[in-house]
Motif scaffolding. Structure first.
Motif, PDB file in Angstrom:
ATOM      1  N   ALA A   1     -10.480 -11.025  10.907  1.00 61.38           N
ATOM      2  CA  ALA A   1      -9.892  -9.916  10.243  1.00 61.38           C
ATOM      3  C   ALA A   1      -9.633  -9.841   8.892  1.00 61.38           C
ATOM      4  CB  ALA A   1      -8.314 -10.203  10.561  1.00 61.38           C
ATOM      5  N   GLY A   2     -10.488 -10.862   8.275  1.00 62.08           N
ATOM      6  CA  GLY A   2     -10.841 -10.704   6.878  1.00 62.08           C
ATOM      7  C   GLY A   2     -11.998 -10.016   6.364  1.00 62.08           C
ATOM      8  N   MET A   3     -12.776 -10.026   7.531  1.00 56.66           N
ATOM      9  CA  MET A   3     -13.969  -8.951   7.463  1.00 56.66           C
ATOM     10  C   MET A   3     -13.920  -7.607   7.675  1.00 56.66           C
ATOM     11  SD  MET A   3     -17.267 -10.010   6.976  1.00 56.66           S
ATOM     12  CE  MET A   3     -18.254  -8.961   7.850  1.00 56.66           C
ATOM     13  N   ASN A   4     -12.651  -7.395   8.445  1.00 52.26           N
ATOM     14  CA  ASN A   4     -12.119  -5.824   8.650  1.00 52.26           C
ATOM     15  C   ASN A   4     -11.319  -5.645   7.271  1.00 52.26           C
ATOM     16  OD1 ASN A   4     -12.732  -5.957  11.242  1.00 52.26           O
ATOM     17  ND2 ASN A   4     -11.175  -6.412  12.200  1.00 52.26           N
ATOM     18  N   MET A   5     -10.906  -6.346   6.646  1.00 51.97           N
ATOM     19  CA  MET A   5     -10.078  -6.091   5.363  1.00 51.97           C
ATOM     20  C   MET A   5     -11.151  -5.425   4.420  1.00 51.97           C
ATOM     21  SD  MET A   5      -7.054  -5.671   3.978  1.00 51.97           S
ATOM     22  CE  MET A   5      -6.262  -6.791   4.952  1.00 51.97           C
ATOM     23  N   LEU A   6     -12.166  -6.085   4.205  1.00 48.32           N
ATOM     24  CA  LEU A   6     -13.026  -5.753   3.176  1.00 48.32           C
ATOM     25  C   LEU A   6     -13.826  -4.573   3.770  1.00 48.32           C
ATOM     26  CD1 LEU A   6     -16.353  -6.657   3.663  1.00 48.32           C
ATOM     27  CD2 LEU A   6     -15.364  -8.858   3.648  1.00 48.32           C
ATOM     28  N   LEU A   7     -14.362  -4.537   5.095  1.00 49.90           N
ATOM     29  CA  LEU A   7     -14.850  -3.273   5.892  1.00 49.90           C
ATOM     30  C   LEU A   7     -14.329  -1.990   5.524  1.00 49.90           C
ATOM     31  CD1 LEU A   7     -16.106  -4.939   9.007  1.00 49.90           C
ATOM     32  CD2 LEU A   7     -17.556  -4.390   6.852  1.00 49.90           C
TER      33      LEU A   7
ATOM     34  N   TYR B   1      -6.123  -1.335   8.645  1.00 55.35           N
ATOM     35  CA  TYR B   1      -6.211  -0.072   8.771  1.00 55.35           C
ATOM     36  C   TYR B   1      -5.419   0.746   7.515  1.00 55.35           C
ATOM     37  CZ  TYR B   1      -5.695   4.667  10.966  1.00 55.35           C
ATOM     38  OH  TYR B   1      -5.936   5.938  11.384  1.00 55.35           O
ATOM     39  N   ARG B   2      -4.412   0.357   7.249  1.00 58.51           N
ATOM     40  CA  ARG B   2      -3.509   0.983   6.182  1.00 58.51           C
ATOM     41  C   ARG B   2      -4.316   1.075   4.733  1.00 58.51           C
ATOM     42  NH1 ARG B   2      -1.793   3.773   3.048  1.00 58.51           N
ATOM     43  NH2 ARG B   2       0.379   4.079   2.302  1.00 58.51           N
ATOM     44  N   LEU B   3      -5.075  -0.081   4.548  1.00 61.75           N
ATOM     45  CA  LEU B   3      -5.810   0.022   3.431  1.00 61.75           C
ATOM     46  C   LEU B   3      -6.926   0.933   3.675  1.00 61.75           C
ATOM     47  CD1 LEU B   3      -7.217  -1.360   0.802  1.00 61.75           C
ATOM     48  CD2 LEU B   3      -8.523  -2.850   2.379  1.00 61.75           C
TER      49      LEU B   3
ATOM     50  N   PHE C   1       0.821  -1.041  -0.079  1.00 57.93           N
ATOM     51  CA  PHE C   1      -0.024  -0.213   0.181  1.00 57.93           C
ATOM     52  C   PHE C   1       0.735   1.123  -0.036  1.00 57.93           C
ATOM     53  CE2 PHE C   1      -3.314  -2.791   2.513  1.00 57.93           C
ATOM     54  CZ  PHE C   1      -3.798  -3.282   1.268  1.00 57.93           C
ATOM     55  N   ASP C   2       2.105   1.249   0.910  1.00 57.31           N
ATOM     56  CA  ASP C   2       3.048   2.168   0.771  1.00 57.31           C
ATOM     57  C   ASP C   2       3.359   2.511  -0.812  1.00 57.31           C
ATOM     58  OD1 ASP C   2       2.700   2.776   3.309  1.00 57.31           O
ATOM     59  OD2 ASP C   2       4.656   1.698   3.957  1.00 57.31           O
ATOM     60  N   GLU C   3       3.816   1.288  -1.361  1.00 59.98           N
ATOM     61  CA  GLU C   3       4.261   1.379  -2.483  1.00 59.98           C
ATOM     62  C   GLU C   3       3.050   2.050  -3.740  1.00 59.98           C
ATOM     63  OE1 GLU C   3       5.785  -1.560  -6.409  1.00 59.98           O
ATOM     64  OE2 GLU C   3       5.774  -2.264  -4.255  1.00 59.98           O
ATOM     65  N   VAL C   4       1.869   1.681  -3.367  1.00 62.44           N
ATOM     66  CA  VAL C   4       0.802   2.298  -4.280  1.00 62.44           C
ATOM     67  C   VAL C   4       0.806   3.794  -3.946  1.00 62.44           C
ATOM     68  CG1 VAL C   4      -1.647   2.341  -4.667  1.00 62.44           C
ATOM     69  CG2 VAL C   4      -0.504   0.159  -4.473  1.00 62.44           C
ATOM     70  N   ASP C   5       0.705   4.188  -2.999  1.00 67.79           N
ATOM     71  CA  ASP C   5       0.790   5.697  -2.479  1.00 67.79           C
ATOM     72  C   ASP C   5       1.911   6.491  -3.217  1.00 67.79           C
ATOM     73  OD1 ASP C   5      -1.817   5.643  -1.250  1.00 67.79           O
ATOM     74  OD2 ASP C   5      -1.028   5.530   0.748  1.00 67.79           O
TER      75      ASP C   5
ATOM     76  N   PRO D   1     -13.767  -9.322  19.548  1.00 68.41           N
ATOM     77  CA  PRO D   1     -13.458  -8.538  17.887  1.00 68.41           C
ATOM     78  C   PRO D   1     -12.179  -7.498  18.324  1.00 68.41           C
ATOM     79  CG  PRO D   1     -15.866  -8.631  18.211  1.00 68.41           C
ATOM     80  CD  PRO D   1     -15.262  -9.221  19.490  1.00 68.41           C
ATOM     81  N   GLY D   2     -11.546  -7.238  17.131  1.00 68.77           N
ATOM     82  CA  GLY D   2     -10.335  -6.404  17.279  1.00 68.77           C
ATOM     83  C   GLY D   2     -10.244  -5.411  16.215  1.00 68.77           C
ATOM     84  N   GLY D   3      -9.546  -4.589  15.862  1.00 73.41           N
ATOM     85  CA  GLY D   3      -9.212  -3.783  14.952  1.00 73.41           C
ATOM     86  C   GLY D   3     -10.345  -2.704  14.627  1.00 73.41           C
ATOM     87  N   GLY D   4     -11.378  -2.250  15.510  1.00 70.84           N
ATOM     88  CA  GLY D   4     -12.175  -1.368  15.377  1.00 70.84           C
ATOM     89  C   GLY D   4     -13.383  -2.298  14.620  1.00 70.84           C
ATOM     90  N   HIS D   5     -13.499  -3.304  14.916  1.00 70.47           N
ATOM     91  CA  HIS D   5     -14.685  -4.096  14.024  1.00 70.47           C
ATOM     92  C   HIS D   5     -15.867  -3.604  14.224  1.00 70.47           C
ATOM     93  CE1 HIS D   5     -16.277  -7.657  12.007  1.00 70.47           C
ATOM     94  NE2 HIS D   5     -16.977  -7.783  12.835  1.00 70.47           N
ATOM     95  N   PHE D   6     -16.276  -3.170  15.519  1.00 70.92           N
ATOM     96  CA  PHE D   6     -17.702  -2.722  15.587  1.00 70.92           C
ATOM     97  C   PHE D   6     -18.063  -1.476  14.976  1.00 70.92           C
ATOM     98  CE2 PHE D   6     -17.529  -4.855  19.970  1.00 70.92           C
ATOM     99  CZ  PHE D   6     -18.057  -6.209  19.626  1.00 70.92           C
ATOM    100  N   VAL D   7     -16.975  -0.803  14.974  1.00 72.84           N
ATOM    101  CA  VAL D   7     -17.230   0.478  13.999  1.00 72.84           C
ATOM    102  C   VAL D   7     -17.280   0.441  12.558  1.00 72.84           C
ATOM    103  CG1 VAL D   7     -15.958   2.922  13.510  1.00 72.84           C
ATOM    104  CG2 VAL D   7     -16.232   2.081  15.933  1.00 72.84           C
ATOM    105  N   LEU D   8     -16.473  -0.286  12.149  1.00 67.81           N
ATOM    106  CA  LEU D   8     -16.275  -0.537  10.793  1.00 67.81           C
ATOM    107  C   LEU D   8     -17.608  -1.311  10.122  1.00 67.81           C
ATOM    108  CD1 LEU D   8     -12.581  -2.363  10.479  1.00 67.81           C
ATOM    109  CD2 LEU D   8     -13.528   0.164   9.461  1.00 67.81           C
ATOM    110  N   LEU D   9     -18.216  -2.336  10.771  1.00 70.46           N
ATOM    111  CA  LEU D   9     -19.494  -2.902  10.480  1.00 70.46           C
ATOM    112  C   LEU D   9     -20.484  -2.095  10.762  1.00 70.46           C
ATOM    113  CD1 LEU D   9     -20.496  -5.777   9.579  1.00 70.46           C
ATOM    114  CD2 LEU D   9     -20.703  -6.310  12.055  1.00 70.46           C
ATOM    115  N   SER D  10     -20.823  -1.421  11.768  1.00 70.33           N
ATOM    116  CA  SER D  10     -22.120  -0.738  12.033  1.00 70.33           C
ATOM    117  C   SER D  10     -21.948   0.543  11.160  1.00 70.33           C
ATOM    118  CB  SER D  10     -22.039  -0.362  13.631  1.00 70.33           C
ATOM    119  OG  SER D  10     -20.921   0.545  13.952  1.00 70.33           O
TER     120      SER D  10
END
Length: 249
Positions: free
Chosen positions: A116-122, A96-98, A42-46, A146-155
């Motif tokens: 975490a795969g759900m977090n990736m698509l979210l 998060y970087r995505l 993702f850094d390379e893309v940016d 859940p981790g990585g802010g899952h509730f926020v990303l999903l809701s």
């Protein structure tokens, strides 16, 4: 990418960066090393001004099965141990970087996405999902909060009721239900997912500078957290004036 294991692939064509999760032997479950490669990609893309959109997709029958079992097992022995803590942090940082990629992002989702795969698509700006996809939060079933802010990303996509059904009560969602809930823009047959995502990405990537400016304000305004209409107006005004003064591409 130099030093790459081949578990993360990058191809850029016509202003569209396609990032592929390429560890089908473990259903693209994220290890700390793979997460680090994603972040570097993702850094390379940016760093490329010619990229106006990014598609994240996966090889094999699963989009991403979450965190690698061994990584989770190691963390479970002593989550505060430096290596375990850093490893889980790398997995969090990858999706998060995505969400911080400068160009608009699309998740092309086939097969299962868990934890975490759900977090990736979210974390993406838009989702195209196969009709027979299996979208599963899955944390509580594994005995993990859940981790990585899952509730926020999903809701932010599906609302409180559906987020509770999925994240707390273990409801599984397919492509049709994902669209109905607002979890995906469109559902298509499995073999059409990548093509549809690329079609949308190619459209916005025609003007990379505008795409990057627009998506930056889109994220600020829509959240999480969202902002008021008044603040959104102030976010948009300088960007719109900039776009109007440029030579038309």
């Amino acid at each position: 990418m130099s030093g790459s294991s081949g578990e993360v692939l990058l191809e850029v064509t016509g202003g569209v960066a396609v990032v592929t999760l390429n560890a089908p032997q473990r259903r693209n479950a994220l290890t700390p090393a793979m997460a680090g490669e994603l972040i570097a990609t993702f850094d390379e893309v940016d760093a490329r001004d010619d990229v106006g959109a990014l598609v994240v997709r996966a090889e094999g029958r699963s989009f991403c099965a979450g965190g690698d079992v061994q990584t989770l097992t190691d963390a479970g022995r002593d989550p505060a141990a430096p290596d375990a803590y850093a490893g889980m942090g790398a997995i969090y940082d990858s999706f998060y970087r995505l969400g911080q990629v400068k160009a608009p992002t699309i998740a092309a989702v086939r097969g299962s996405a868990v934890g975490a795969g759900m977090n990736m698509l979210l974390a993406a700006d838009l989702r195209i999902v196969a009709r027979d996809a299996r979208l599963i939060c899955g944390f509580l079933k594994r005995g993990i909060h859940p981790g990585g802010g899952h509730f926020v990303l999903l809701s932010r996509l599906v609302g409180r009721e559906a987020a509770a059904a999925m994240a707390l009560f273990g409801e599984e969602v397919d492509g049709e239900t994902a669209v109905r809930l607002g979890l995906a823009w469109e559902t298509v047959d499995d073999d059409a997912v990548d093509a549809r995502a690329l079609e949308l990405a190619t459209r916005v990537a025609k003007d990379p500078a505008l795409a990057r400016t627009a998506v930056a304000n889109f994220r600020k305004e829509t959240g999480p957290p969202g902002v008021s209409w008044e603040i959104a107006t102030q976010f948009e005004r300088p960007a719109q004036m900039w776009s109007m003064r440029r030579p038309t591409p």
